[in-house]
Design a protein around this motif. Structure first.
Motif, PDB file in Angstrom:
ATOM      1  N   GLY A   1      24.456  -2.064 -26.960  1.00 30.81           N
ATOM      2  CA  GLY A   1      24.166  -3.261 -26.895  1.00 30.81           C
ATOM      3  C   GLY A   1      22.947  -3.072 -26.477  1.00 30.81           C
ATOM      4  O   GLY A   1      22.300  -4.098 -24.820  1.00 30.81           O
TER       5      GLY A   1
ATOM      6  N   ALA B   1      22.467 -10.572 -27.731  1.00 28.68           N
ATOM      7  CA  ALA B   1      24.185  -9.934 -27.414  1.00 28.68           C
ATOM      8  C   ALA B   1      24.679 -10.069 -28.567  1.00 28.68           C
ATOM      9  O   ALA B   1      24.751  -8.762 -28.633  1.00 28.68           O
TER      10      ALA B   1
ATOM     11  N   GLU C   1      28.610  -4.353 -20.797  1.00 27.04           N
ATOM     12  CA  GLU C   1      28.394  -5.380 -20.298  1.00 27.04           C
ATOM     13  C   GLU C   1      28.361  -5.588 -18.302  1.00 27.04           C
ATOM     14  O   GLU C   1      27.098  -6.040 -17.718  1.00 27.04           O
TER      15      GLU C   1
END
Length: 259
Positions: free
Chosen positions: A247, A199, A91
């Motif tokens: 991700g 996410a 992130e």
């Protein structure tokens, strides 16, 4: 262009022990410096640590450190090869990568640039080192060689980027093509991306991801080529559960064009 694949490779590489020998920067508790440049090669980004010496950014280099931070709280108490460290890094490095280059998420994903991250060695971790560094790289994990970066890559995707930094492909199909900068002869250009989830969403499955990607890319490429009928070639790249868990939430659309 495929930061998610590089990141996933880095996550898997977390379990790899650092090479033995004399102590290097990865053994030290002293964090690396932001802005440092290095002449990295593709093999370097498959490893969890890196002791390459920094070089003058005005000279030939293929990597630049754009972010240095640390694992704190409960993360600092985990083992050095715990997957939670990779999730935390993803992130922060991905957001920092986008801000550093100056492009939006779609443009960054379609660039020839990617990022890799490195952490302390096992010995350094035992001695209290908790830093990690994120480097912008002139290529990706599938590159045979990395390209040299300018003195700084900051803002490289602002405005209308040079084709040298945008991804195209050469070959009869996207799947069987070789990725090349758009400044070189090519058959396909990556023209857009599609967001497939948030996410915290669970992976929707291969079938859903592929169908949504194909339908979206068909419309996007038609608009890009300004074709009034569906007599055109297009391609798409979608990613599987492994990249999703690392991700990535985007697929890539490709137009058949040598422009």
């Amino acid at each position: 262009m495929r930061p998610a694949a590089v990141i996933l490779g880095a996550l898997l590489a977390l379990g790899t022990s650092a090479c033995g020998g004399a102590a290097g920067p990865s053994d030290s508790a002293t964090p690396p410096e932001v802005g440092a440049c290095r002449a990295l090669v593709p093999m370097d980004i498959t490893k969890p640590t890196n002791d390459a010496e920094s070089v003058d950014c005005g000279k030939n280099h293929t990597a630049e450190t754009f972010l240095v931070s640390a694992f704190t709280g409960s993360l600092s108490e985990k083992d050095v090869d715990d997957p939670a460290l990779g999730s935390y890094v993803f992130e922060r490095c991905q957001q920092g990568f986008q801000e550093f280059l100056g492009g939006d998420e779609s443009l960054v994903k379609r660039s020839t640039l990617t990022w890799a991250w490195f952490r302390p060695s096992e010995e350094g971790w035992k001695d209290g080192a908790r830093w990690f560094r994120c480097d912008v790289i002139g290529g990706g994990e599938q590159s045979k060689a990395f390209v040299s970066l300018p003195k700084t890559a900051r803002g490289l995707l602002l405005g209308r980027p040079d084709d040298k930094w945008l991804t195209c492909a050469e070959g009869p199909t996207v799947a069987g093509s070789v990725k090349v900068p758009c400044s070189e002869p090519h058959d396909w250009r990556a023209i857009s991306t599609i967001v497939l989830g948030k996410a915290d969403d669970e992976y929707p499955g291969d079938r859903v991801v592929e169908v949504k990607t194909r339908e979206f890319c068909s419309d996007q490429v038609a608009a890009y080529l300004n074709y009034p009928v569906e007599d055109y070639d297009f391609g798409y790249t979608w990613f599987h559960e492994g990249e999703w868990n690392a991700g990535n939430r985007r697929s890539v659309c490709w137009a058949k064009t040598d422009q």
